[in-house]
Each structure stands twice: as structure tokens, then as C-alpha cells.
Design a protein around this motif. Structure first.
Motif, PDB file in Angstrom:
ATOM      1  N   THR A   1       0.828  -1.203   0.000  1.00 37.83           N
ATOM      2  CA  THR A   1       0.000   0.000   0.000  1.00 37.83           C
ATOM      3  C   THR A   1       0.863   1.254   0.000  1.00 37.83           C
ATOM      4  O   THR A   1       0.640   2.179  -0.792  1.00 37.83           O
ATOM      5  N   ASN A   2       1.844   1.302   0.868  1.00 41.34           N
ATOM      6  CA  ASN A   2       2.712   2.476   0.947  1.00 41.34           C
ATOM      7  C   ASN A   2       3.542   2.663  -0.317  1.00 41.34           C
ATOM      8  O   ASN A   2       3.724   3.791  -0.786  1.00 41.34           O
ATOM      9  N   LEU A   3       4.039   1.576  -0.869  1.00 45.19           N
ATOM     10  CA  LEU A   3       4.843   1.659  -2.082  1.00 45.19           C
ATOM     11  C   LEU A   3       4.002   2.147  -3.260  1.00 45.19           C
ATOM     12  O   LEU A   3       4.454   2.985  -4.050  1.00 45.19           O
ATOM     13  N   LYS A   4       2.778   1.649  -3.366  1.00 46.54           N
ATOM     14  CA  LYS A   4       1.882   2.118  -4.426  1.00 46.54           C
ATOM     15  C   LYS A   4       1.605   3.614  -4.280  1.00 46.54           C
ATOM     16  O   LYS A   4       1.622   4.351  -5.270  1.00 46.54           O
ATOM     17  N   ASN A   5       1.348   4.055  -3.054  1.00 45.03           N
ATOM     18  CA  ASN A   5       1.077   5.481  -2.830  1.00 45.03           C
ATOM     19  C   ASN A   5       2.285   6.335  -3.202  1.00 45.03           C
ATOM     20  O   ASN A   5       2.143   7.385  -3.834  1.00 45.03           O
ATOM     21  N   GLN A   6       3.474   5.909  -2.811  1.00 44.41           N
ATOM     22  CA  GLN A   6       4.668   6.686  -3.115  1.00 44.41           C
ATOM     23  C   GLN A   6       4.950   6.737  -4.615  1.00 44.41           C
ATOM     24  O   GLN A   6       5.279   7.801  -5.161  1.00 44.41           O
ATOM     25  N   LEU A   7       4.810   5.604  -5.290  1.00 42.84           N
ATOM     26  CA  LEU A   7       5.043   5.588  -6.736  1.00 42.84           C
ATOM     27  C   LEU A   7       3.988   6.403  -7.483  1.00 42.84           C
ATOM     28  O   LEU A   7       4.305   7.110  -8.446  1.00 42.84           O
ATOM     29  N   THR A   8       2.747   6.314  -7.037  1.00 40.62           N
ATOM     30  CA  THR A   8       1.677   7.099  -7.653  1.00 40.62           C
ATOM     31  C   THR A   8       1.929   8.586  -7.467  1.00 40.62           C
ATOM     32  O   THR A   8       1.736   9.377  -8.404  1.00 40.62           O
TER      33      THR A   8
ATOM     34  N   PRO B   1      -3.866  15.159 -23.955  1.00 35.74           N
ATOM     35  CA  PRO B   1      -4.615  13.904 -23.818  1.00 35.74           C
ATOM     36  C   PRO B   1      -3.724  12.678 -23.742  1.00 35.74           C
ATOM     37  O   PRO B   1      -3.991  11.755 -22.986  1.00 35.74           O
ATOM     38  N   ILE B   2      -2.627  12.668 -24.498  1.00 35.41           N
ATOM     39  CA  ILE B   2      -1.750  11.503 -24.477  1.00 35.41           C
ATOM     40  C   ILE B   2      -1.087  11.327 -23.118  1.00 35.41           C
ATOM     41  O   ILE B   2      -0.886  10.206 -22.654  1.00 35.41           O
ATOM     42  N   ASN B   3      -0.777  12.435 -22.453  1.00 35.49           N
ATOM     43  CA  ASN B   3      -0.178  12.352 -21.120  1.00 35.49           C
ATOM     44  C   ASN B   3      -1.150  11.737 -20.121  1.00 35.49           C
ATOM     45  O   ASN B   3      -0.745  11.008 -19.226  1.00 35.49           O
ATOM     46  N   GLN B   4      -2.435  12.045 -20.269  1.00 35.73           N
ATOM     47  CA  GLN B   4      -3.432  11.461 -19.368  1.00 35.73           C
ATOM     48  C   GLN B   4      -3.551   9.959 -19.566  1.00 35.73           C
ATOM     49  O   GLN B   4      -3.701   9.206 -18.605  1.00 35.73           O
ATOM     50  N   VAL B   5      -3.461   9.529 -20.827  1.00 37.24           N
ATOM     51  CA  VAL B   5      -3.526   8.088 -21.115  1.00 37.24           C
ATOM     52  C   VAL B   5      -2.296   7.385 -20.551  1.00 37.24           C
ATOM     53  O   VAL B   5      -2.395   6.334 -19.918  1.00 37.24           O
ATOM     54  N   ILE B   6      -1.138   7.984 -20.771  1.00 40.88           N
ATOM     55  CA  ILE B   6       0.106   7.395 -20.253  1.00 40.88           C
ATOM     56  C   ILE B   6       0.062   7.331 -18.733  1.00 40.88           C
ATOM     57  O   ILE B   6       0.483   6.345 -18.127  1.00 40.88           O
ATOM     58  N   GLN B   7      -0.464   8.366 -18.115  1.00 39.63           N
ATOM     59  CA  GLN B   7      -0.573   8.386 -16.658  1.00 39.63           C
ATOM     60  C   GLN B   7      -1.493   7.271 -16.167  1.00 39.63           C
ATOM     61  O   GLN B   7      -1.183   6.584 -15.203  1.00 39.63           O
TER      62      GLN B   7
ATOM     63  N   MET C   1       3.573  13.804  -9.737  1.00 35.84           N
ATOM     64  CA  MET C   1       4.489  14.943  -9.752  1.00 35.84           C
ATOM     65  C   MET C   1       5.148  15.100 -11.128  1.00 35.84           C
ATOM     66  O   MET C   1       5.317  16.219 -11.617  1.00 35.84           O
ATOM     67  N   GLN C   2       5.515  13.992 -11.749  1.00 33.19           N
ATOM     68  CA  GLN C   2       6.128  14.046 -13.070  1.00 33.19           C
ATOM     69  C   GLN C   2       5.169  14.615 -14.112  1.00 33.19           C
ATOM     70  O   GLN C   2       5.548  15.422 -14.948  1.00 33.19           O
ATOM     71  N   PHE C   3       3.896  14.185 -14.049  1.00 30.46           N
ATOM     72  CA  PHE C   3       2.933  14.646 -15.037  1.00 30.46           C
ATOM     73  C   PHE C   3       2.397  16.039 -14.713  1.00 30.46           C
ATOM     74  O   PHE C   3       1.893  16.720 -15.601  1.00 30.46           O
ATOM     75  N   ALA C   4       2.504  16.479 -13.478  1.00 30.77           N
ATOM     76  CA  ALA C   4       2.064  17.835 -13.129  1.00 30.77           C
ATOM     77  C   ALA C   4       2.990  18.872 -13.753  1.00 30.77           C
ATOM     78  O   ALA C   4       2.564  19.988 -14.057  1.00 30.77           O
ATOM     79  N   GLU C   5       4.249  18.505 -13.951  1.00 26.00           N
ATOM     80  CA  GLU C   5       5.212  19.427 -14.540  1.00 26.00           C
ATOM     81  C   GLU C   5       5.018  19.581 -16.046  1.00 26.00           C
ATOM     82  O   GLU C   5       5.419  20.577 -16.627  1.00 26.00           O
ATOM     83  N   LYS C   6       4.396  18.599 -16.686  1.00 27.28           N
ATOM     84  CA  LYS C   6       4.209  18.632 -18.128  1.00 27.28           C
ATOM     85  C   LYS C   6       2.875  19.270 -18.472  1.00 27.28           C
ATOM     86  O   LYS C   6       1.977  19.366 -17.641  1.00 27.28           O
TER      87      LYS C   6
END
Length: 147
Positions: free
Chosen positions: A58-65, A79-85, A70-75
Motif C-alpha cells: 500500500t505504501n509503495l503504491k502510494n509513493q510511486l503514484t 490527452p496523451i499524457n493522461q492516457v500514459i498516466q 508529480m512528473q505529469f504535473a510538470e508537463k
């Protein structure tokens, strides 16, 4: 005679405090040593007794998510970024569920599973739903791209 009783009392108290501090400060090192030995002996029961895998997953999933967000917030929001996310969330869930187990941790530390074998073994749980998911994902991608 009274002096000897006081001296023995202080020595006993000092010994008790010393033993307590030794156990208190040494217990994490003992736990790490025990886990290391269990990995070397391939003893999954001992590994499972020291690690709470449900909480770890659970903790690992939360941290990776959070890292993905954070990576996608900078970009820019395309629409393609949302699919990749969305795909990355599914990949995180599947990989963490598959490898954060006593067997998975044991294999990772023994070097049995390298990145290449993880890529080969990464499959959806059921083949019938994977075809449906692929078609749904393709349709969603085409819709988002406006095609």
C-alpha cells in the motif's frame, strides 16, 4: 557493610540500564541480520514474519503514484499524457502486487529476476480481460486524440 550494599546496588542498576540500552539499540541490527539470513537461506516464513507486506504494498503504491503525479504535473496537460498516466497507475499496481511478496523479494535479492525478466513476466492477470482492456484503451486513446 552499608557501602558494599550501595555499591552492588549501583552496579546492578548500571548493568540493567546497560543491558536495556544494548537490546534497544541493537534490535534493529538484529532484525536486519535475521532478514539477511532468511534471504540467504531462502526462508520465506521468516521474511514474512519480519515484513508486513500488505502495508508495504500500500505504501509503495502510494509513493510511486505520487511520483508519477508529480512528473505529469510538470508537463502540459495533453490527452496523451493522461492516457500514459492511467497506464502507469495500472503498471504500478500490477508490478507491486506481483513482486512485493516474500517470493518476489527473495527472487529480487537473489538476482533471479532482472529488469529483463520483469518485463517478460509482466502480463495482465487474465488473458480474456487483457484483450478487452487493450481494445478499450485503444478506443479511449483514439477518442482523446480526436480520431
Amino acid at each position: 557493610m552499608n557501602f558494599i550494599k550501595k555499591t552492588w546496588g549501583w552496579m546492578f542498576l548500571l548493568l540493567a540500564v546497560g543491558m536495556f540500552m544494548f537490546c534497544y539499540l541493537g534490535s534493529p541490527y538484529w532484525a536486519v541480520y535475521s532478514i539477511k539470513q532468511a534471504l540467504a537461506d531462502r526462508n520465506q516464513e521468516v521474511i514474512d514474519s519480519y515484513i508486513d507486506f500488505d502495508s508495504l504494498r500500500t505504501n509503495l503504491k502510494n509513493q510511486l503514484t505520487n511520483q508519477v503525479e508529480m512528473q505529469f504535473a510538470e508537463k502540459q496537460q495533453k490527452p496523451i499524457n493522461q492516457v500514459i498516466q492511467a497506464f502507469s497507475y495500472e503498471a504500478i499496481d500490477n508490478l507491486v502486487d506481483q513482486y512485493v511478496t516474500p517470493e518476489g523479494i527473495e527472487d529480487l535479492f537473489s538476482g533471479a529476476n532482472t529488469l529483463q525478466t520483469i518485463k517478460k513476466e509482466f502480463k495482465p492477470k487474465e488473458e480474456s480481460t487483457s484483450a478487452k482492456q487493450t481494445n478499450t484503451q485503444k478506443n479511449l486513446l483514439l477518442t482523446l486524440l480526436g480520431l
